[in-house]
Write a protein that holds these residues in place. Structure first.
Motif, mmCIF file in Angstrom:
data_model
loop_
_atom_site.group_PDB
_atom_site.id
_atom_site.type_symbol
_atom_site.label_atom_id
_atom_site.label_comp_id
_atom_site.label_asym_id
_atom_site.label_seq_id
_atom_site.Cartn_x
_atom_site.Cartn_y
_atom_site.Cartn_z
ATOM 1 N N LEU A 104 33.850 43.118 44.373
ATOM 2 C CA LEU A 104 32.722 42.195 44.194
ATOM 3 C C LEU A 104 33.112 40.944 44.589
ATOM 4 O O LEU A 104 32.263 39.921 45.234
ATOM 5 C CB LEU A 104 32.110 42.444 42.726
ATOM 6 C CG LEU A 104 31.065 41.345 42.693
ATOM 7 C CD1 LEU A 104 29.929 41.468 43.522
ATOM 8 C CD2 LEU A 104 30.548 41.149 40.992
ATOM 9 N N LYS A 105 34.426 40.425 44.237
ATOM 10 C CA LYS A 105 34.802 39.090 44.525
ATOM 11 C C LYS A 105 34.816 38.747 46.103
ATOM 12 O O LYS A 105 34.563 37.590 46.354
ATOM 13 C CB LYS A 105 36.382 38.982 44.035
ATOM 14 C CG LYS A 105 36.438 38.944 42.497
ATOM 15 C CD LYS A 105 37.862 38.906 42.088
ATOM 16 C CE LYS A 105 37.680 39.201 40.820
ATOM 17 N NZ LYS A 105 38.832 39.980 40.344
ATOM 18 N N LYS A 106 34.858 39.755 46.841
ATOM 19 C CA LYS A 106 34.755 39.662 48.258
ATOM 20 C C LYS A 106 34.300 40.561 49.086
ATOM 21 O O LYS A 106 35.117 41.634 49.465
ATOM 22 C CB LYS A 106 36.209 39.089 48.887
ATOM 23 C CG LYS A 106 36.169 38.791 50.366
ATOM 24 C CD LYS A 106 36.629 37.331 50.668
ATOM 25 C CE LYS A 106 37.048 37.316 51.974
ATOM 26 N NZ LYS A 106 35.876 36.272 52.712
ATOM 27 N N VAL A 107 33.098 40.710 49.146
ATOM 28 C CA VAL A 107 32.246 42.013 49.700
ATOM 29 C C VAL A 107 32.497 41.630 51.406
ATOM 30 O O VAL A 107 31.881 40.642 51.754
ATOM 31 C CB VAL A 107 31.020 42.129 49.410
ATOM 32 C CG1 VAL A 107 30.461 43.211 50.185
ATOM 33 C CG2 VAL A 107 31.053 42.559 48.172
ATOM 34 N N ASN A 108 33.073 42.558 52.069
ATOM 35 C CA ASN A 108 33.284 42.473 53.619
ATOM 36 C C ASN A 108 33.460 43.888 54.026
ATOM 37 O O ASN A 108 33.676 44.648 53.497
ATOM 38 C CB ASN A 108 34.271 41.322 54.008
ATOM 39 C CG ASN A 108 35.773 41.835 53.549
ATOM 40 O OD1 ASN A 108 35.999 42.609 53.412
ATOM 41 N ND2 ASN A 108 36.371 40.517 53.230
#
Length: 191
Positions: A104-108
């Motif tokens: 979730l902190k960095k969706v890519n």
């Protein structure tokens, strides 16, 4: 409801999960599509986007449980609420929800691909334990190895399913967040 939780956002998440789960029900008849389904991607998606994590676990496991009942009925014409090895299967999907919560902190794209691969690894190592299948494989390390090797074609399908449905679910939700503020968390709105 917490200050961060948004019921409309949760409804959209649930609807996306239900829509993806419908493919599982359509694909069950085609043996070549065995394990090419959205369940792993749904677990990652639920873990990533539900603010209250218990809602992610509940939604994902309830979706899996409901589609299992329907698929078991379609195969056997009998109502079956549980099956041998279900507890390990559900544990593996709960761990996938946990994995989804980590991205979730960095969706890519890269993180979705890595989480999709991790989800398959979790599924493969847990659900192919030989004691889940009675006498199909010896209950030894060699039996476990045989079980893992025999499962490779199914796990390939799961990789493809996780990637296709993961990129669709995450991509569509991220795109929708750019257009509809109610899909963003309060933290994202502040940015």
């Amino acid at each position: 409801m917490t200050a961060k939780d948004n019921p409309t956002r949760n409804i959209v998440l649930i609807l996306m999960i239900v829509l993806a789960a419908a493919f599982r029900l359509l694909a069950f008849k085609y043996k070549d599509l065995s394990n090419f389904n959205p369940v792993g991607a749904i677990a990652l998606f639920g873990g990533a986007y539900f603010i209250n994590k218990w809602k992610g676990y509940l939604t994902v496991l309830l979706t899996l449980f409901t589609t299992d009942i329907i698929i078991n009925y379609l195969y056997t014409s009998k109502l079956s609420l549980w099956y041998s090895g279900a507890e390990i299967t559900y544990l593996s999907f709960a761990l996938m929800v946990l994995t989804g919560s980590l991205i979730l902190k960095k969706v890519n794209v890269l993180n979705v691909i890595l989480a999709s691969l991790a989800a398959v690894l979790i599924h493969w190592l847990l659900t192919d334990l030989p004691w889940l299948y009675g006498t199909l494989y010896p209950h030894t390390l060699a039996g476990y190895g045989t079980s893992l090797v025999k499962a490779i074609p199914f796990e390939y399908n799961m990789i493809y399913g996780n990637l296709v449905f993961g990129l669709l679910l995450f991509g569509c939700f991220e795109l929708a967040k750019t257009r509809y503020n109610f899909l963003r968390t309060k933290k994202q709105l502040a940015l």
